[in-house]
Design a protein around this motif. Structure first.
Motif, PDB file in Angstrom:
ATOM      1  N   GLY A 160     -10.478 -74.982  14.242  1.00  0.00           N
ATOM      2  CA  GLY A 160      -9.909 -74.895  12.906  1.00  0.00           C
ATOM      3  C   GLY A 160      -8.814 -73.866  12.754  1.00  0.00           C
ATOM      4  N   LEU A 161      -8.230 -73.434  13.874  1.00  0.00           N
ATOM      5  CA  LEU A 161      -7.177 -72.420  13.812  1.00  0.00           C
ATOM      6  C   LEU A 161      -5.793 -73.014  13.618  1.00  0.00           C
ATOM      7  N   ILE A 162      -5.595 -74.251  14.079  1.00  0.00           N
ATOM      8  CA  ILE A 162      -4.282 -74.874  13.941  1.00  0.00           C
ATOM      9  C   ILE A 162      -4.450 -76.300  13.433  1.00  0.00           C
ATOM     10  N   GLU A 163      -3.368 -76.844  12.939  1.00  0.00           N
ATOM     11  CA  GLU A 163      -3.324 -78.250  12.566  1.00  0.00           C
ATOM     12  C   GLU A 163      -2.246 -78.933  13.398  1.00  0.00           C
ATOM     13  N   MET A 164      -2.541 -80.151  13.785  1.00  0.00           N
ATOM     14  CA  MET A 164      -1.620 -80.897  14.638  1.00  0.00           C
ATOM     15  C   MET A 164      -1.353 -82.257  14.016  1.00  0.00           C
ATOM     16  N   ARG A 165      -0.088 -82.572  13.852  1.00  0.00           N
ATOM     17  CA  ARG A 165       0.314 -83.856  13.305  1.00  0.00           C
ATOM     18  C   ARG A 165       1.226 -84.555  14.294  1.00  0.00           C
ATOM     19  N   LYS A 166       1.092 -85.836  14.373  1.00  0.00           N
ATOM     20  CA  LYS A 166       1.863 -86.610  15.332  1.00  0.00           C
ATOM     21  C   LYS A 166       3.360 -86.401  15.114  1.00  0.00           C
ATOM     22  N   PRO A 225       2.576 -77.939  16.557  1.00  0.00           N
ATOM     23  CA  PRO A 225       1.333 -77.418  15.969  1.00  0.00           C
ATOM     24  C   PRO A 225       1.637 -76.213  15.088  1.00  0.00           C
ATOM     25  N   ARG A 226       0.893 -76.081  14.010  1.00  0.00           N
ATOM     26  CA  ARG A 226       1.076 -74.965  13.081  1.00  0.00           C
ATOM     27  C   ARG A 226      -0.238 -74.231  12.873  1.00  0.00           C
ATOM     28  N   VAL A 227      -0.123 -72.929  12.622  1.00  0.00           N
ATOM     29  CA  VAL A 227      -1.304 -72.140  12.297  1.00  0.00           C
ATOM     30  C   VAL A 227      -1.836 -72.612  10.940  1.00  0.00           C
ATOM     31  N   MET A 228      -3.118 -72.811  10.884  1.00  0.00           N
ATOM     32  CA  MET A 228      -3.728 -73.283   9.648  1.00  0.00           C
ATOM     33  C   MET A 228      -3.470 -72.280   8.527  1.00  0.00           C
TER      34      MET A 228
END
Length: 252
Positions: free
Chosen positions: A63-69, A73-76
């Motif tokens: 749950g530390l980052i979010e990844m979108r196609k 990646p970005r820090v949550m």
């Protein structure tokens, strides 16, 4: 990289994930900041792309980052919910018409709610209530969102014979919620017991919480007793472990 306490050497993916995690904790990357992508990580650490991808997956699972196609990646940017386990259940919360969530200082939205009456309870619920085989329960199922993110699903079980015809059987229970209505019925909660454990989610739980199937959930079961020692509610909560801090403060 030294072996962990079990003597197992961390994988290269875990090493990369640990380095990124340390950088996030130091503040090198703040909420919403972009991290190096899969290709950049692979080149930086001289590893295969699959290894870099595995490292990022570890951070996403935690749950530390979010990844979108198609995006880096970005820090949550989600702020953790600090759940004040004792303060939220105090009588001056629900007794004054407040929601118990107001003790946590972040009010959720309920985007899914269902109330079912005359339900045959699971055996473990029946046993705690000490119900006869023919007795039924009212079940209140809810999903809670904070900042548009699903953070918890919960099922409250209450004896049907106790709550029949009351606002507890309606979607909107009124000011103070279930506990205020139990008070109206002469069965105000006087004592609580909470049991906390952590496990992997079921397929259904992961889908409702919109979390990776590899991320653990917090299972919190709360039992409410009235002044006579009768169990008046059992609330089984499934919480996104990456969204919560459980905070308990009490006198010695």
């Amino acid at each position: 990289m030294a072996a962990d306490k079990s003597g197992t050497q961390p994988t290269k993916a875990q090493q990369i994930a640990d380095e990124l995690k340390a950088a996030i904790e130091r503040g090198d990357y703040g909420p919403g900041d972009r991290l190096p992508g899969e290709k950049a990580l692979a080149e930086q650490h001289e590893v295969a792309g699959l290894t870099a991808r595995a490292a990022l997956k570890i951070l996403r699972t935690e749950g530390l980052i979010e990844m979108r196609k198609g995006a880096s990646p970005r820090v949550m940017s989600f702020e953790l919910i600090r759940r004040h386990g004792i303060k939220r259940l105090a009588r001056d919360q629900w007794g004054s018409g407040k929601t118990i969530w107001s003790a946590d200082e972040r009010l959720p939205d309920v985007d899914q709610i269902a109330v079912s009456e005359n339900v045959t309870p699971p055996p473990h619920i029946r046993d705690v209530f000490e119900l006869a085989p023919s007795e039924t329960v009212c079940v209140r199922s809810r999903r809670y969102l904070v900042d548009g993110r699903p953070v918890m699903v919960a099922e409250s079980y209450l004896p049907q014979s106790l709550v029949a015809g009351s606002l507890i059987t309606q979607a909107d229970t009124g000011p103070g919620g279930i506990y205020a209505r139990l008070t109206d019925l002469g069965h105000a909660p006087a004592r609580y017991r909470e049991e906390v454990r952590v496990r992997m989610p079921t397929v259904s739980e992961a889908a409702r919480l919109a979390i990776p199937s590899e991320r653990s959930v917090i299972k919190l079961a709360r039992t409410a007793f009235d002044s006579e020692g009768r169990v008046v509610e059992i609330n089984e909560m499934t919480m996104d472990s990456a969204a919560y801090v459980l905070d308990y403060e009490f006198d010695a």
